[in-house]
Design a protein around this motif. Sequence first.
Motif: not given
Length: 108
Positions: A79-99
């Motif tokens: 969860k912490k890594h996912i939170s860091n990924i959200f911040k670094k990539l400026n995304i807000k959801s897991r669906n955005d990560m799939r892009k």
Amino acid sequence: MITFVLIVLSLAIIGLILYFGELRFEYKIEKNTKDLSEIKKTSLDCLSNTELNILKLVSEGKTNQEIADNLFISVHTVKKHISNIFKKLNIKSRNDMRKFKELISNNL
């Protein structure tokens, strides 16, 4: 006769405006598309190897528990890594990560 010439010139000018307007519009779309892919590539460069692995697994549809089991880390760490990924990539959801799935598969 003068009216006919004015009509022909007007139509020619309108045609040129439309033609060059479309070219400019296509150029802007192509330029923006390139900019987005460049942004995504440089964004991935700021991620650690673990974050890249987690991003890959999330883009494959894995749950936090499945990711934790796969990488031998706790769910809290995932969860912490996912939170860091959200911040670094400026995304807000897991669906955005799939892009990012195509870029990740090319990167790893």
